[in-house]
Design a protein around this motif. Sequence first.
Motif, PDB file in Angstrom:
ATOM      1  N   PRO A 181       0.716  -1.056   0.027  1.00 33.74           N
ATOM      2  CA  PRO A 181       0.037  -0.138   0.099  1.00 33.74           C
ATOM      3  C   PRO A 181       0.947   1.111  -0.038  1.00 33.74           C
ATOM      4  O   PRO A 181       0.325   2.362  -0.659  1.00 33.74           O
ATOM      5  CB  PRO A 181      -0.906  -0.101   1.296  1.00 33.74           C
ATOM      6  N   THR A 251      -3.925   2.672   5.431  1.00 34.98           N
ATOM      7  CA  THR A 251      -3.764   1.499   5.495  1.00 34.98           C
ATOM      8  C   THR A 251      -2.284   1.013   5.922  1.00 34.98           C
ATOM      9  O   THR A 251      -1.862   0.029   6.561  1.00 34.98           O
ATOM     10  CB  THR A 251      -3.729   0.752   3.787  1.00 34.98           C
ATOM     11  N   CYS A 267      -5.346  -7.384   9.800  1.00 38.33           N
ATOM     12  CA  CYS A 267      -4.833  -6.483   8.881  1.00 38.33           C
ATOM     13  C   CYS A 267      -3.496  -7.095   8.483  1.00 38.33           C
ATOM     14  O   CYS A 267      -2.497  -6.279   8.510  1.00 38.33           O
ATOM     15  CB  CYS A 267      -4.711  -5.147   9.876  1.00 38.33           C
ATOM     16  N   THR A 269      -3.065  -8.113   5.197  1.00 39.80           N
ATOM     17  CA  THR A 269      -2.684  -7.894   4.009  1.00 39.80           C
ATOM     18  C   THR A 269      -3.601  -6.359   3.693  1.00 39.80           C
ATOM     19  O   THR A 269      -4.214  -5.975   4.475  1.00 39.80           O
ATOM     20  CB  THR A 269      -3.461  -9.025   3.173  1.00 39.80           C
ATOM     21  N   MET A 270      -3.002  -5.606   2.605  1.00 35.67           N
ATOM     22  CA  MET A 270      -3.603  -4.531   2.313  1.00 35.67           C
ATOM     23  C   MET A 270      -4.890  -4.745   2.184  1.00 35.67           C
ATOM     24  O   MET A 270      -5.836  -3.715   2.683  1.00 35.67           O
ATOM     25  CB  MET A 270      -2.940  -4.178   0.811  1.00 35.67           C
ATOM     26  N   ARG A 271      -5.598  -5.586   1.330  1.00 33.57           N
ATOM     27  CA  ARG A 271      -7.107  -5.590   1.061  1.00 33.57           C
ATOM     28  C   ARG A 271      -7.861  -6.078   2.389  1.00 33.57           C
ATOM     29  O   ARG A 271      -8.870  -5.211   2.719  1.00 33.57           O
ATOM     30  CB  ARG A 271      -7.369  -6.940   0.223  1.00 33.57           C
ATOM     31  N   ASP A 272      -7.487  -6.711   3.190  1.00 38.40           N
ATOM     32  CA  ASP A 272      -8.059  -6.919   4.613  1.00 38.40           C
ATOM     33  C   ASP A 272      -7.760  -5.804   5.712  1.00 38.40           C
ATOM     34  O   ASP A 272      -9.010  -5.555   6.215  1.00 38.40           O
ATOM     35  CB  ASP A 272      -7.214  -8.120   5.569  1.00 38.40           C
ATOM     36  N   THR A 273      -6.808  -5.152   5.341  1.00 37.44           N
ATOM     37  CA  THR A 273      -6.980  -3.730   6.257  1.00 37.44           C
ATOM     38  C   THR A 273      -7.702  -2.609   5.896  1.00 37.44           C
ATOM     39  O   THR A 273      -8.494  -2.293   6.685  1.00 37.44           O
ATOM     40  CB  THR A 273      -5.280  -3.397   6.190  1.00 37.44           C
ATOM     41  N   MET A 274      -7.741  -2.499   4.400  1.00 38.30           N
ATOM     42  CA  MET A 274      -8.736  -1.508   3.887  1.00 38.30           C
ATOM     43  C   MET A 274     -10.097  -2.035   4.256  1.00 38.30           C
ATOM     44  O   MET A 274     -10.983  -1.150   4.592  1.00 38.30           O
ATOM     45  CB  MET A 274      -8.661  -1.481   2.353  1.00 38.30           C
ATOM     46  N   LYS A 275     -10.401  -3.249   4.138  1.00 38.86           N
ATOM     47  CA  LYS A 275     -11.943  -3.873   4.395  1.00 38.86           C
ATOM     48  C   LYS A 275     -12.247  -3.477   5.875  1.00 38.86           C
ATOM     49  O   LYS A 275     -13.371  -3.287   6.272  1.00 38.86           O
ATOM     50  CB  LYS A 275     -11.854  -5.432   4.067  1.00 38.86           C
TER      51      LYS A 275
END
Length: 319
Positions: A181, A251, A267, A269-275
Amino acid sequence: DPPPAMPQAAGAGGPTARRDFYWLRSFLAGGIAGCCAKTTVAPLDRVKVLLQAHNRHYKHFGVFSALRAVPQKEGFLGLYKGNGAMMIRIFPYGAIQFMAFEHYKTLITTKLGISGHVHRLMAGSMAGMTAVICTYPLDMVRVRLAFQVKGEHTYTGIIHAFKTIYAQEGGFFGFYRGLMPTILGMAPYAGVSFFTFGTLKSVGLSHAPTLLGRPSSDNPNVLVLKTHVNLLCGGVAGAIAQTISYPFDVTRRRMQLGTVLPEFEKCLTMRDTMKYVYGHHGIRKGLYRGLSLNYIRCIPSQAVAFTTYELMKQVFHLN
Protein backbone atom coordinates in the motif's frame (compact mmCIF):
# COMPACT_ATOMS: atom_id res chain seq x y z
CA ASP A 1 39.58 31.34 -36.54
CA PRO A 2 40.58 32.41 -33.03
CA PRO A 3 41.99 29.66 -30.80
CA PRO A 4 39.44 27.93 -28.57
CA ALA A 5 39.02 29.48 -25.13
CA MET A 6 40.76 27.69 -22.32
CA PRO A 7 38.34 26.02 -19.90
CA GLN A 8 38.19 27.58 -16.46
CA ALA A 9 39.88 25.77 -13.64
CA ALA A 10 37.68 23.68 -11.40
CA GLY A 11 38.30 26.03 -8.49
CA ALA A 12 37.24 29.02 -10.62
CA GLY A 13 33.65 27.79 -10.85
CA GLY A 14 33.79 26.78 -14.52
CA PRO A 15 32.05 23.88 -16.27
CA THR A 16 34.42 21.35 -14.72
CA ALA A 17 33.56 22.57 -11.23
CA ARG A 18 29.86 22.34 -11.95
CA ARG A 19 30.20 18.76 -13.20
CA ASP A 20 32.39 17.56 -10.33
CA PHE A 21 30.49 15.43 -7.82
CA TYR A 22 27.15 16.36 -9.42
CA TRP A 23 25.36 13.33 -7.96
CA LEU A 24 26.77 13.99 -4.49
CA ARG A 25 25.67 17.63 -4.60
CA SER A 26 22.24 16.60 -5.86
CA PHE A 27 22.03 13.99 -3.07
CA LEU A 28 22.88 16.59 -0.42
CA ALA A 29 20.37 19.10 -1.80
CA GLY A 30 17.53 16.57 -1.65
CA GLY A 31 18.51 15.33 1.81
CA ILE A 32 18.64 18.82 3.31
CA ALA A 33 15.28 19.67 1.71
CA GLY A 34 13.68 16.56 3.20
CA CYS A 35 15.05 17.20 6.70
CA CYS A 36 13.91 20.84 6.74
CA ALA A 37 10.42 19.86 5.57
CA LYS A 38 9.93 17.07 8.13
CA THR A 39 11.35 18.97 11.07
CA THR A 40 8.84 21.74 10.36
CA VAL A 41 5.88 19.37 10.82
CA ALA A 42 7.26 16.73 13.25
CA PRO A 43 4.61 17.35 15.97
CA LEU A 44 1.83 16.95 13.42
CA ASP A 45 3.40 13.70 12.21
CA ARG A 46 3.35 12.28 15.74
CA VAL A 47 -0.32 13.16 16.24
CA LYS A 48 -1.21 11.78 12.80
CA VAL A 49 0.20 8.35 13.69
CA LEU A 50 -1.68 8.32 17.00
CA LEU A 51 -5.00 9.24 15.35
CA GLN A 52 -4.68 7.02 12.27
CA ALA A 53 -4.12 3.88 14.34
CA HIS A 54 -6.67 4.83 17.05
CA ASN A 55 -4.21 4.79 19.97
CA ARG A 56 -6.32 4.05 23.05
CA HIS A 57 -5.00 7.07 24.94
CA TYR A 58 -5.93 9.52 22.20
CA LYS A 59 -8.66 7.82 20.13
CA HIS A 60 -11.37 10.23 21.38
CA PHE A 61 -9.33 13.32 20.61
CA GLY A 62 -9.39 15.49 17.53
CA VAL A 63 -6.35 16.99 15.84
CA PHE A 64 -5.97 20.14 17.94
CA SER A 65 -7.06 18.55 21.22
CA ALA A 66 -4.44 15.81 20.63
CA LEU A 67 -1.77 18.46 20.01
CA ARG A 68 -2.63 19.88 23.44
CA ALA A 69 -2.99 16.48 25.16
CA VAL A 70 0.36 14.98 24.09
CA PRO A 71 2.53 17.63 25.83
CA GLN A 72 0.33 17.39 28.94
CA LYS A 73 0.75 13.60 29.14
CA GLU A 74 4.28 13.17 27.78
CA GLY A 75 5.92 16.59 27.97
CA PHE A 76 6.78 18.92 25.08
CA LEU A 77 9.32 16.50 23.62
CA GLY A 78 6.52 13.94 23.31
CA LEU A 79 5.51 15.82 20.16
CA TYR A 80 8.91 14.88 18.68
CA LYS A 81 8.90 11.21 19.67
CA GLY A 82 10.25 9.13 16.79
CA ASN A 83 11.78 12.21 15.13
CA GLY A 84 15.34 10.89 15.52
CA ALA A 85 14.43 7.84 13.46
CA MET A 86 12.57 10.16 11.09
CA MET A 87 15.70 12.23 10.41
CA ILE A 88 17.81 9.11 9.85
CA ARG A 89 15.21 8.00 7.32
CA ILE A 90 14.25 11.29 5.73
CA PHE A 91 17.73 12.46 4.73
CA PRO A 92 18.36 9.48 2.42
CA TYR A 93 14.68 9.44 1.44
CA GLY A 94 14.64 13.08 0.33
CA ALA A 95 18.08 12.74 -1.24
CA ILE A 96 17.13 9.63 -3.25
CA GLN A 97 13.74 11.01 -4.26
CA PHE A 98 14.93 14.35 -5.64
CA MET A 99 18.08 12.88 -7.19
CA ALA A 100 16.13 10.01 -8.77
CA PHE A 101 13.52 12.45 -10.09
CA GLU A 102 16.13 14.43 -12.00
CA HIS A 103 17.70 11.21 -13.31
CA TYR A 104 14.40 9.60 -14.35
CA LYS A 105 13.21 12.84 -15.97
CA THR A 106 16.32 12.96 -18.16
CA LEU A 107 16.11 9.23 -18.89
CA ILE A 108 12.44 9.37 -19.93
CA THR A 109 13.07 12.36 -22.18
CA THR A 110 16.25 11.07 -23.88
CA LYS A 111 15.58 7.31 -24.04
CA LEU A 112 11.78 7.16 -24.42
CA GLY A 113 11.28 10.48 -26.20
CA ILE A 114 8.51 11.51 -23.78
CA SER A 115 8.47 15.18 -22.86
CA GLY A 116 5.96 17.85 -21.90
CA HIS A 117 4.23 17.54 -18.54
CA VAL A 118 3.77 13.74 -18.69
CA HIS A 119 7.44 12.99 -18.08
CA ARG A 120 7.22 14.81 -14.72
CA LEU A 121 4.34 12.58 -13.64
CA MET A 122 6.20 9.41 -14.65
CA ALA A 123 9.55 10.50 -13.20
CA GLY A 124 7.94 11.62 -9.93
CA SER A 125 6.13 8.29 -9.48
CA MET A 126 9.27 6.28 -10.17
CA ALA A 127 11.38 8.49 -7.88
CA GLY A 128 8.87 8.15 -5.05
CA MET A 129 8.79 4.35 -5.34
CA THR A 130 12.59 4.15 -5.48
CA ALA A 131 12.98 6.26 -2.33
CA VAL A 132 10.31 4.26 -0.44
CA ILE A 133 11.87 0.87 -1.19
CA CYS A 134 15.33 2.08 -0.15
CA THR A 135 14.25 3.62 3.18
CA TYR A 136 11.16 1.61 4.22
CA PRO A 137 12.70 -0.21 7.25
CA LEU A 138 13.61 3.16 8.79
CA ASP A 139 10.02 4.34 8.36
CA MET A 140 8.75 1.15 9.99
CA VAL A 141 10.89 1.77 13.09
CA ARG A 142 9.96 5.46 13.19
CA VAL A 143 6.22 4.63 13.22
CA ARG A 144 6.64 2.04 15.99
CA LEU A 145 8.47 4.58 18.16
CA ALA A 146 5.95 7.34 17.43
CA PHE A 147 3.02 5.08 18.42
CA GLN A 148 4.41 4.42 21.90
CA VAL A 149 2.97 6.32 24.85
CA LYS A 150 4.96 7.33 27.93
CA GLY A 151 4.99 4.50 30.50
CA GLU A 152 4.13 1.81 27.93
CA HIS A 153 7.34 1.44 25.94
CA THR A 154 7.84 -1.74 23.90
CA TYR A 155 11.03 -0.36 22.37
CA THR A 156 13.76 1.52 24.19
CA GLY A 157 15.22 3.12 21.08
CA ILE A 158 15.98 2.78 17.38
CA ILE A 159 18.50 -0.09 17.68
CA HIS A 160 16.27 -2.01 20.10
CA ALA A 161 13.30 -1.60 17.75
CA PHE A 162 15.33 -2.99 14.82
CA LYS A 163 16.46 -5.99 16.87
CA THR A 164 12.98 -6.72 18.26
CA ILE A 165 11.19 -6.51 14.91
CA TYR A 166 13.84 -8.70 13.28
CA ALA A 167 13.64 -11.32 16.06
CA GLN A 168 9.85 -11.42 16.52
CA GLU A 169 8.30 -10.58 13.16
CA GLY A 170 9.89 -12.76 10.52
CA GLY A 171 13.39 -11.40 10.16
CA PHE A 172 14.19 -9.09 7.25
CA PHE A 173 10.69 -9.31 5.77
CA GLY A 174 9.25 -7.97 9.03
CA PHE A 175 10.64 -4.55 8.12
CA TYR A 176 8.58 -4.48 4.91
CA ARG A 177 5.07 -4.96 6.34
CA GLY A 178 2.74 -2.61 4.47
CA LEU A 179 5.15 -2.01 1.59
CA MET A 180 2.53 -2.65 -1.12
CA PRO A 181 0.00 0.00 0.00
CA THR A 182 2.94 2.35 0.53
CA ILE A 183 4.12 1.91 -3.05
CA LEU A 184 0.55 2.13 -4.40
CA GLY A 185 0.04 5.32 -2.40
CA MET A 186 3.47 6.79 -3.13
CA ALA A 187 3.29 6.38 -6.90
CA PRO A 188 0.34 8.78 -7.32
CA TYR A 189 1.44 10.98 -4.41
CA ALA A 190 4.99 11.63 -5.63
CA GLY A 191 3.92 11.65 -9.28
CA VAL A 192 1.12 14.18 -8.77
CA SER A 193 3.26 16.25 -6.39
CA PHE A 194 6.21 16.63 -8.79
CA PHE A 195 3.84 16.99 -11.75
CA THR A 196 1.78 19.75 -10.12
CA PHE A 197 4.80 21.69 -8.84
CA GLY A 198 6.69 21.36 -12.13
CA THR A 199 3.66 22.37 -14.19
CA LEU A 200 2.86 25.38 -12.00
CA LYS A 201 6.50 26.45 -12.14
CA SER A 202 6.70 26.03 -15.91
CA VAL A 203 3.41 27.83 -16.60
CA GLY A 204 4.22 30.62 -14.15
CA LEU A 205 7.67 31.34 -15.57
CA SER A 206 6.33 31.15 -19.15
CA HIS A 207 3.45 33.57 -18.68
CA ALA A 208 4.71 35.92 -15.95
CA PRO A 209 8.50 35.65 -15.76
CA THR A 210 9.11 39.11 -14.28
CA LEU A 211 6.28 38.91 -11.75
CA LEU A 212 6.89 35.36 -10.50
CA GLY A 213 10.52 34.65 -11.37
CA ARG A 214 14.06 35.90 -10.93
CA PRO A 215 17.48 34.85 -12.30
CA SER A 216 19.09 31.92 -10.49
CA SER A 217 22.01 32.95 -8.28
CA ASP A 218 24.25 30.21 -9.72
CA ASN A 219 23.23 30.71 -13.37
CA PRO A 220 21.70 34.06 -14.46
CA ASN A 221 20.49 32.42 -17.69
CA VAL A 222 18.08 30.21 -15.71
CA LEU A 223 14.87 31.64 -14.26
CA VAL A 224 13.66 30.33 -10.89
CA LEU A 225 10.51 31.11 -8.94
CA LYS A 226 10.60 33.71 -6.19
CA THR A 227 10.59 32.17 -2.70
CA HIS A 228 6.98 33.00 -1.78
CA VAL A 229 5.76 31.66 -5.15
CA ASN A 230 7.79 28.48 -4.58
CA LEU A 231 6.07 28.02 -1.21
CA LEU A 232 2.63 28.52 -2.74
CA CYS A 233 3.23 26.08 -5.62
CA GLY A 234 4.69 23.46 -3.27
CA GLY A 235 1.70 23.76 -0.93
CA VAL A 236 -0.82 23.34 -3.74
CA ALA A 237 1.10 20.32 -5.06
CA GLY A 238 1.10 18.71 -1.62
CA ALA A 239 -2.63 19.24 -1.04
CA ILE A 240 -3.68 17.70 -4.36
CA ALA A 241 -1.31 14.75 -4.05
CA GLN A 242 -2.32 14.00 -0.44
CA THR A 243 -6.05 13.89 -1.22
CA ILE A 244 -5.50 11.25 -3.89
CA SER A 245 -3.21 8.95 -1.89
CA TYR A 246 -4.44 9.28 1.71
CA PRO A 247 -6.40 5.97 2.07
CA PHE A 248 -3.22 4.07 1.16
CA ASP A 249 -1.36 6.01 3.87
CA VAL A 250 -3.89 4.95 6.53
CA THR A 251 -3.63 1.33 5.38
CA ARG A 252 0.17 1.46 5.44
CA ARG A 253 0.29 2.81 9.00
CA ARG A 254 -1.94 0.03 10.36
CA MET A 255 0.07 -2.66 8.60
CA GLN A 256 3.35 -1.17 9.83
CA LEU A 257 2.16 -1.19 13.44
CA GLY A 258 1.45 -4.92 13.15
CA THR A 259 1.49 -6.72 16.50
CA VAL A 260 1.27 -3.41 18.38
CA LEU A 261 -2.44 -3.26 17.50
CA PRO A 262 -4.93 -5.69 19.14
CA GLU A 263 -6.67 -6.34 15.79
CA PHE A 264 -3.42 -7.03 13.88
CA GLU A 265 -4.57 -10.51 12.76
CA LYS A 266 -7.34 -8.84 10.74
CA CYS A 267 -4.88 -6.49 9.04
CA LEU A 268 -2.29 -8.85 7.57
CA THR A 269 -2.83 -7.88 3.91
CA MET A 270 -3.60 -4.60 2.21
CA ARG A 271 -7.05 -5.76 1.14
CA ASP A 272 -7.94 -7.06 4.61
CA THR A 273 -6.71 -3.87 6.27
CA MET A 274 -8.72 -1.60 3.97
CA LYS A 275 -11.78 -3.82 4.43
CA TYR A 276 -11.40 -3.75 8.23
CA VAL A 277 -10.94 0.04 8.41
CA TYR A 278 -13.86 0.69 6.06
CA GLY A 279 -16.12 -1.84 7.82
CA HIS A 280 -15.44 -0.59 11.35
CA HIS A 281 -14.87 3.13 10.80
CA GLY A 282 -16.24 4.02 7.36
CA ILE A 283 -14.68 6.44 4.87
CA ARG A 284 -14.59 9.76 6.74
CA LYS A 285 -13.63 8.36 10.17
CA GLY A 286 -11.61 5.46 8.80
CA LEU A 287 -9.90 5.71 5.42
CA TYR A 288 -9.74 9.51 5.64
CA ARG A 289 -9.30 9.84 9.41
CA GLY A 290 -6.80 12.59 10.19
CA LEU A 291 -6.96 14.09 6.68
CA SER A 292 -7.57 17.59 8.07
CA LEU A 293 -4.35 17.20 10.08
CA ASN A 294 -2.59 15.91 7.00
CA TYR A 295 -3.54 19.03 5.06
CA ILE A 296 -2.19 21.19 7.89
CA ARG A 297 0.99 19.11 7.95
CA CYS A 298 1.42 18.24 4.26
CA ILE A 299 0.91 21.68 2.71
CA PRO A 300 3.73 23.39 4.69
CA SER A 301 5.87 20.24 4.43
CA GLN A 302 5.75 20.10 0.64
CA ALA A 303 6.05 23.88 0.40
CA VAL A 304 9.24 23.81 2.51
CA ALA A 305 10.59 20.72 0.69
CA PHE A 306 10.29 22.15 -2.82
CA THR A 307 11.41 25.63 -1.78
CA THR A 308 14.46 24.34 0.11
CA TYR A 309 15.40 22.05 -2.79
CA GLU A 310 15.18 24.93 -5.26
CA LEU A 311 17.42 27.01 -2.97
CA MET A 312 19.88 24.13 -2.46
CA LYS A 313 20.12 23.69 -6.23
CA GLN A 314 21.48 27.21 -6.38
CA VAL A 315 23.78 26.74 -3.37
CA PHE A 316 25.27 23.56 -4.87
CA HIS A 317 25.35 24.96 -8.44
CA LEU A 318 22.92 22.42 -9.92
CA ASN A 319 21.28 24.80 -12.38
